[in-house]
Design a protein around this motif. Structure first.
Motif, PDB file in Angstrom:
ATOM      1  N   ILE A  41      38.230  74.452  10.467  1.00 26.50           N
ATOM      2  CA  ILE A  41      39.539  74.178   9.319  1.00 26.50           C
ATOM      3  C   ILE A  41      38.926  74.299   8.247  1.00 26.50           C
ATOM      4  CG2 ILE A  41      41.433  72.613   8.910  1.00 26.50           C
ATOM      5  CD1 ILE A  41      41.887  73.908  11.850  1.00 26.50           C
ATOM      6  N   ILE A  74      46.413  72.376  18.074  1.00 28.85           N
ATOM      7  CA  ILE A  74      45.325  71.787  18.059  1.00 28.85           C
ATOM      8  C   ILE A  74      45.012  70.756  18.957  1.00 28.85           C
ATOM      9  CG2 ILE A  74      44.797  72.918  15.270  1.00 28.85           C
ATOM     10  CD1 ILE A  74      45.426  69.715  14.551  1.00 28.85           C
ATOM     11  N   LYS A 109      41.563  69.833  20.536  1.00 26.34           N
ATOM     12  CA  LYS A 109      40.341  70.604  20.446  1.00 26.34           C
ATOM     13  C   LYS A 109      40.268  70.385  19.966  1.00 26.34           C
ATOM     14  CE  LYS A 109      42.770  74.108  22.431  1.00 26.34           C
ATOM     15  NZ  LYS A 109      42.214  75.469  23.614  1.00 26.34           N
ATOM     16  N   LEU A 112      37.249  70.152  16.490  1.00 26.45           N
ATOM     17  CA  LEU A 112      38.051  70.669  15.314  1.00 26.45           C
ATOM     18  C   LEU A 112      36.703  70.577  14.520  1.00 26.45           C
ATOM     19  CD1 LEU A 112      41.559  69.676  15.017  1.00 26.45           C
ATOM     20  CD2 LEU A 112      40.728  72.139  16.323  1.00 26.45           C
ATOM     21  N   ALA A 130      43.432  65.653  18.086  1.00 24.37           N
ATOM     22  CA  ALA A 130      41.968  66.135  17.759  1.00 24.37           C
ATOM     23  C   ALA A 130      40.465  65.845  18.160  1.00 24.37           C
ATOM     24  CB  ALA A 130      42.026  67.589  16.621  1.00 24.37           C
ATOM     25  N   ALA A 155      38.166  65.394  15.490  1.00 23.68           N
ATOM     26  CA  ALA A 155      37.937  65.848  14.527  1.00 23.68           C
ATOM     27  C   ALA A 155      36.625  65.689  13.439  1.00 23.68           C
ATOM     28  CB  ALA A 155      38.957  65.640  13.169  1.00 23.68           C
TER      29      ALA A 155
END
Length: 170
Positions: free
Chosen positions: A45, A97, A100, A102, A127, A129
């Motif tokens: 991202i 997302i 997921k 990221l 997510a 992240a």
């Protein structure tokens, strides 16, 4: 066409200058540190605009095809910001997302407030992240997971070193 403001740092004596060639080296070295870690991202991202080129470069270096961007405005000039970072449309598809892994990519974690806003938003959406930046500054409220270089100088990136082009007088 709406024109974004160009921050002119030509009057600054002390600054970090990233060239296109050094950007290539930085991208590969940052990608290697990510590849050598225990984090295996599924989607990159980019924090637009500054993170677009680093994210694209990391996408290729890591062999990741899935990528997206989130638009945030904060800097308005050299050392000048809005009171708070602001999310801009179009918005990221947050449903895709959830759950997921990221990798959120930006050019610099300066105050870190933009990165904190994005990471908090994505984590609230379920997510996992993590963050990667070319540069991190000591004043950042976020210590990014992956950093190529640390500095407290103003940074001149090759993609924003020159003012935007204007129509030729032809």
């Amino acid at each position: 066409m709406s024109q974004a403001f160009h921050a002119d740092s030509s009057d600054l004596v002390a600054k970090e200058v990233l060239t296109w060639e050094l950007f290539g080296t930085a991208s590969r070295e940052l990608a290697q540190s990510i590849a050598d870690s225990d984090f295996d991202p599924e989607i990159i991202i980019a924090v637009a605009r500054g993170g677009l080129l680093p994210a694209g470069s990391l996408s290729y270096a890591l062999g990741l095809k899935l990528s997206d961007a989130i638009n945030v405005e904060f800097y308005t000039d050299v050392h000048e910001t809005l009171p708070d970072p602001v999310l801009l449309a179009p918005m990221l598809d947050t449903e895709s997302i959830q759950g997921k892994r990221l990798l959120v990519v930006d050019d610099v974690a300066d105050s870190g407030r933009t990165l904190a806003l994005v990471l908090d938003l994505l984590r609230e959406m379920g997510a996992d992240a993590r963050s990667a930046v070319l540069y991190a500054k000591s004043a950042s409220v976020v210590d990014p997971d992956f950093v190529w270089r640390r500095t407290d100088e103003w940074i001149v990136f090759p993609w924003s070193a020159e003012p935007p082009v204007t129509p030729s007088k032809g």
